[in-house]
Design an enzyme around this catalytic site. Structure first.
Site, PDB file in Angstrom:
ATOM      1  N   LYS A 201      -1.128  -5.092   3.097  1.00  0.00           N
ATOM      2  CA  LYS A 201      -0.365  -4.793   4.314  1.00  0.00           C
ATOM      3  C   LYS A 201      -1.113  -5.343   5.533  1.00  0.00           C
ATOM      4  O   LYS A 201      -0.541  -5.987   6.395  1.00  0.00           O
ATOM      5  CB  LYS A 201      -0.168  -3.277   4.414  1.00  0.00           C
ATOM      6  CG  LYS A 201       0.621  -2.852   5.615  1.00  0.00           C
ATOM      7  CD  LYS A 201       0.796  -1.343   5.639  1.00  0.00           C
ATOM      8  CE  LYS A 201       1.265  -0.916   7.026  1.00  0.00           C
ATOM      9  NZ  LYS A 201       1.344   0.528   7.180  1.00  0.00           N
ATOM     10  N   GLU A 207     -11.614  -6.266  -0.511  1.00  0.00           N
ATOM     11  CA  GLU A 207     -11.474  -6.418  -1.961  1.00  0.00           C
ATOM     12  C   GLU A 207     -10.413  -7.477  -2.286  1.00  0.00           C
ATOM     13  O   GLU A 207     -10.630  -8.364  -3.118  1.00  0.00           O
ATOM     14  CB  GLU A 207     -11.042  -5.082  -2.588  1.00  0.00           C
ATOM     15  CG  GLU A 207     -12.092  -3.993  -2.582  1.00  0.00           C
ATOM     16  CD  GLU A 207     -12.067  -3.134  -1.321  1.00  0.00           C
ATOM     17  OE1 GLU A 207     -11.544  -3.606  -0.278  1.00  0.00           O
ATOM     18  OE2 GLU A 207     -12.590  -2.011  -1.375  1.00  0.00           O
ATOM     19  N   GLY A 262       1.062   2.327   3.374  1.00  0.00           N
ATOM     20  CA  GLY A 262       0.600   1.626   2.164  1.00  0.00           C
ATOM     21  C   GLY A 262       0.934   2.370   0.885  1.00  0.00           C
ATOM     22  O   GLY A 262       1.456   1.801  -0.077  1.00  0.00           O
ATOM     23  N   ARG A 263       0.667   3.671   0.856  1.00  0.00           N
ATOM     24  CA  ARG A 263       0.876   4.424  -0.393  1.00  0.00           C
ATOM     25  C   ARG A 263       2.340   4.767  -0.640  1.00  0.00           C
ATOM     26  O   ARG A 263       2.670   5.417  -1.621  1.00  0.00           O
ATOM     27  CB  ARG A 263      -0.014   5.669  -0.417  1.00  0.00           C
ATOM     28  CG  ARG A 263       0.087   6.545   0.795  1.00  0.00           C
ATOM     29  CD  ARG A 263      -1.075   7.538   0.876  1.00  0.00           C
ATOM     30  NE  ARG A 263      -1.081   8.246   2.155  1.00  0.00           N
ATOM     31  CZ  ARG A 263      -1.683   7.807   3.253  1.00  0.00           C
ATOM     32  NH1 ARG A 263      -2.315   6.638   3.249  1.00  0.00           N
ATOM     33  NH2 ARG A 263      -1.663   8.512   4.359  1.00  0.00           N
ATOM     34  N   GLU A 348      -5.034  10.970  -0.196  1.00  0.00           N
ATOM     35  CA  GLU A 348      -5.148  10.165   1.020  1.00  0.00           C
ATOM     36  C   GLU A 348      -4.174  10.715   2.071  1.00  0.00           C
ATOM     37  O   GLU A 348      -4.467  10.710   3.264  1.00  0.00           O
ATOM     38  CB  GLU A 348      -4.859   8.679   0.736  1.00  0.00           C
ATOM     39  CG  GLU A 348      -5.242   7.779   1.902  1.00  0.00           C
ATOM     40  CD  GLU A 348      -5.273   6.296   1.547  1.00  0.00           C
ATOM     41  OE1 GLU A 348      -6.364   5.714   1.454  1.00  0.00           O
ATOM     42  OE2 GLU A 348      -4.186   5.713   1.364  1.00  0.00           O
ATOM     43  N   HIS A 379      -8.767  16.602 -26.019  1.00  0.00           N
ATOM     44  CA  HIS A 379     -10.006  16.445 -26.789  1.00  0.00           C
ATOM     45  C   HIS A 379     -11.180  16.179 -25.869  1.00  0.00           C
ATOM     46  O   HIS A 379     -12.197  15.639 -26.292  1.00  0.00           O
ATOM     47  CB  HIS A 379      -9.824  15.316 -27.804  1.00  0.00           C
ATOM     48  CG  HIS A 379      -8.715  15.619 -28.766  1.00  0.00           C
ATOM     49  ND1 HIS A 379      -8.929  16.289 -29.956  1.00  0.00           N
ATOM     50  CD2 HIS A 379      -7.381  15.423 -28.676  1.00  0.00           C
ATOM     51  CE1 HIS A 379      -7.765  16.469 -30.563  1.00  0.00           C
ATOM     52  NE2 HIS A 379      -6.806  15.949 -29.804  1.00  0.00           N
ATOM     53  N   LYS A 503     -15.893   1.867   5.304  1.00  0.00           N
ATOM     54  CA  LYS A 503     -15.686   0.415   5.430  1.00  0.00           C
ATOM     55  C   LYS A 503     -16.653  -0.159   6.466  1.00  0.00           C
ATOM     56  O   LYS A 503     -17.248  -1.217   6.257  1.00  0.00           O
ATOM     57  CB  LYS A 503     -14.244   0.111   5.874  1.00  0.00           C
ATOM     58  CG  LYS A 503     -13.187   0.388   4.833  1.00  0.00           C
ATOM     59  CD  LYS A 503     -11.814  -0.026   5.368  1.00  0.00           C
ATOM     60  CE  LYS A 503     -10.693   0.515   4.510  1.00  0.00           C
ATOM     61  NZ  LYS A 503      -9.364   0.282   5.060  1.00  0.00           N
TER      62      LYS A 503
HETATM   63  O1  F6P Z   1      -8.443   1.874   2.855  1.00  0.00           O
HETATM   64  C1  F6P Z   1      -7.312   2.582   2.557  1.00  0.00           C
HETATM   65  C2  F6P Z   1      -6.105   1.685   2.586  1.00  0.00           C
HETATM   66  O2  F6P Z   1      -5.825   1.336   3.895  1.00  0.00           O
HETATM   67  C3  F6P Z   1      -4.921   2.326   1.926  1.00  0.00           C
HETATM   68  O3  F6P Z   1      -4.274   3.224   2.741  1.00  0.00           O
HETATM   69  C4  F6P Z   1      -4.132   1.144   1.543  1.00  0.00           C
HETATM   70  O4  F6P Z   1      -3.154   1.457   0.583  1.00  0.00           O
HETATM   71  C5  F6P Z   1      -5.219   0.232   1.011  1.00  0.00           C
HETATM   72  O5  F6P Z   1      -6.317   0.486   1.857  1.00  0.00           O
HETATM   73  C6  F6P Z   1      -4.895  -1.230   0.997  1.00  0.00           C
HETATM   74  O6  F6P Z   1      -4.609  -1.713   2.264  1.00  0.00           O
HETATM   75  P1  F6P Z   1      -3.929  -3.123   2.484  1.00  0.00           P
HETATM   76  O7  F6P Z   1      -2.591  -3.104   1.842  1.00  0.00           O
HETATM   77  O8  F6P Z   1      -3.849  -3.292   3.965  1.00  0.00           O
HETATM   78  O9  F6P Z   1      -4.810  -4.165   1.853  1.00  0.00           O
END
Ligand code: F6P
Length: 540
Positions: A201, A207, A262-263, A348, A379, A503
């Protein structure tokens, strides 16, 4: 300090919880002959059975009064009408619009949604038909989603849950910045036939960008050129111009908008891996199932409103019965990723300790949510659930039918779900423990070690099957539960300021690990680990 309910309701709920604290749930079935029917909510094929909660009908009615008093239905209407419910970021949270739940107030936004759906559908059709190919003209066989958090967990859950032997593309998901995640995923994939979807987003997430750099290098090493690299890339972001700088062709840059959290974004182009992997009809059916539960939530009275009841139960458990954790136990391997998805959605969203006005809340907010597919946990950690000292609540989820798989094995699976539910409720009495102990030669006193308290409140959720519609509906039920719980708790479920600190410090730690110590504040323990890491990783 804030309270979850105004004084008279709060006091009544506290008194009800105290009265029920010593009560056996089994005894409530005798006292309340209509409990099985009354303690149920239904929408489409989804059934929430909450008869095994330590909750009597009077307390249930008080919770429903609370739902009215806190204006849950009005709050939901504000959500779907695009009011700025995300107060700290001063924006709406219109994920409902993505699946066609709209009011008259957002025609321009809905036009954006429809336009993007049409672009997604064209792109998916071109890829499936072989009109869009990889760099050497071969059709794609695999799609790799590069994203994390909300840009990963939802599409991953859906693709893994609904995958069929004849699904159009194999879907893979890479989230971790640990290079092993991407490297391991790419083992055995043919670069010429692999498509990447870069989902971010913000288009700033470390990452995802790190994995994108390495995925592009993998394609280039296999023969993709500056001209053909774009054939392998799709991006989904609010920053479409920035995506263009990463070799993604403009027509392959799909938008999302700041009014989609995002979620809550799997219903948007962030979910494009879903139709790529499973076909467009599956994605449409997913949206349809989601829309149907939106409509139910907007219109059903509190007593019948499934997501609202889920939220009221969570409040009852966490706040009044003081349970700390919530286990999600799907008895369906196809739903194995559900707890991961719900962890982000719940923790979150509602892992907050202050109201939008900055007041500290006086109560616990989100529970710690965890779980895994049954029967695997039986288990492993169920021992603690049955005999440990921690309190918990649980959702046991059982799809009733499946068009696939061995009948005998599926019956055994259902038997385990039912058995655990009953064991959570009845436990093992002192008399039975004595009998068991005596058989093993233990004294009556020592036999107490075999006792299981039981009385563990939990919901038993059934769905017709794991279909696109039912899965869409199930996820939406949890989405709206999360929202209602936030309203009850007086917090904003649409921001996540807590994740920013880590972060920021991570970029300082990068400087330390590089050996650039001058400007970075640290502590002796951290510095010792930095030195150990540097010793193990000499600069290449
Ligand atoms: O760091 C948390 C977050 O902002 C989440 O809320 C989000 O889903 C995820 O990182 C990924 O963010 P993006 O879609 O901006 O890469």
């Amino acid at each position: 300090m804030t309270a979850v309910a105004s004084p008279p309701l709060h006091e009544r709920l506290q008194a009800a919880a105290a009265a029920l604290s010593g009560r056996r749930t089994e005894s409530l079935f005798d006292a309340e002959p209509h409990r099985t029917e009354q303690f149920q909510c239904r929408v489409d094929g989804l059934v929430l059975d909450f008869a095994k909660h330590r909750l009597d009908d009077a307390a249930r009615q008080t919770l429903l009064e609370l739902a009215d008093a806190r204006g849950l239905l009005e709050a939901f209407s504000a959500l779907i009408n695009g009011e700025k419910v995300n107060t700290s970021e001063r924006r709406a949270a219109l994920h409902t619009l993505l699946r066609g739940t709209r009011s008259e107030t957002q025609p321009e936004l809905f036009a954006l949604v429809e336009d993007t759906l049409s672009r997604m559908s064209d792109l998916v059709a071109a890829i499936h038909s072989g009109d869009a190919t990889g760099f050497n003209g071969l059709p794609f066989t695999d799609v790799v989603n590069l994203g994390i958090g909300g840009s990963d967990l939802g599409p991953r859950l859906i693709c893994e849950a609904l995958r069929q032997a004849d699904s159009p593309l194999r879907a893979h998901f890479v989230a971790n910045i640990d290079p092993h995640d991407l490297d391991n995923t790419l083992l055995g994939l043919d670069p010429a036939r692999t498509l990447f979807v870069i989902c971010s987003k913000s288009f700033t997430t470390e990452e995802t960008l790190s994995n994108t750099v390495r995925a592009r290098a993998w394609l280039q090493a296999a023969g993709a050129t500056d001209d053909t690299l774009g054939q392998h890339l799709i991006a989904v972001t609010t920053q479409v111009e920035r995506a263009g700088e990463w070799s993604v062709w403009p027509e392959r840059c799909l938008p999302i908008w700041d009014w989609v959290g995002g979620r809550y974004s799997l219903w948007s182009a962030i979910g494009i891996s879903i139709p790529l992997a499973l076909g467009w009809p599956a994605f449409s059916r997913l949206l349809q199932g989601a829309r149907s539960v939106d409509q139910h939530t907007a219109t059903a009275a509190p007593a019948d409103n499934l997501p609202m009841m889920m939220a009221l139960l969570e409040l009852w458990q966490t706040h009044y019965l003081k349970t700390d954790t919530h286990a999600v136990l799907p008895y369906a391997q196809r739903l194995a990723r559900l707890p991961d998805f719900l962890q982000q959605l719940t923790m979150e969203s509602n892992g907050k300790s202050a109201t939008p006005e900055g007041q500290q809340v006086s109560h616990h907010t989100a529970p710690i949510l965890w779980g895994s597919a049954g029967t695997i946990g039986q288990h492993s950690y169920y021992q603690l659930l049955h005999q440990g000292t921690r309190s918990f609540t649980a959702d046991i989820i059982l799809p009733l039918s499946a068009d696939e798989g061995d009948h005998t094995a599926r019956r055994a699976l259902a038997a385990h779900a039912l058995a655990q539910s009953r064991a959570f409720m009845i436990g093992r009495s002192a008399e039975e423990a004595c009998r068991l102990g005596a058989e093993r030669g233990f004294s009556a006193a020592a036999s107490r070690q075999f006792e299981l308290t039981g009385n563990h409140s939990h919901s038993f959720i059934t769905m017709n099957s794991v279909s696109p519609e039912s899965l869409g509906g199930l996820i939406v039920a949890y989405e709206h539960k999360t929202f209602f719980l936030a309203v009850l708790l007086g917090i904003n479920c649409f921001d996540q300021w807590g994740v920013e600190l880590g972060k920021a410090i991570a970029s300082e730690m990068q400087a330390l690990l590089r050996g650039d110590k001058a400007t970075v504040a640290s502590d002796p323990a951290t510095l010792a680990t930095v030195r150990a890491w540097q010793d193990a990783n000499p600069t290449p």
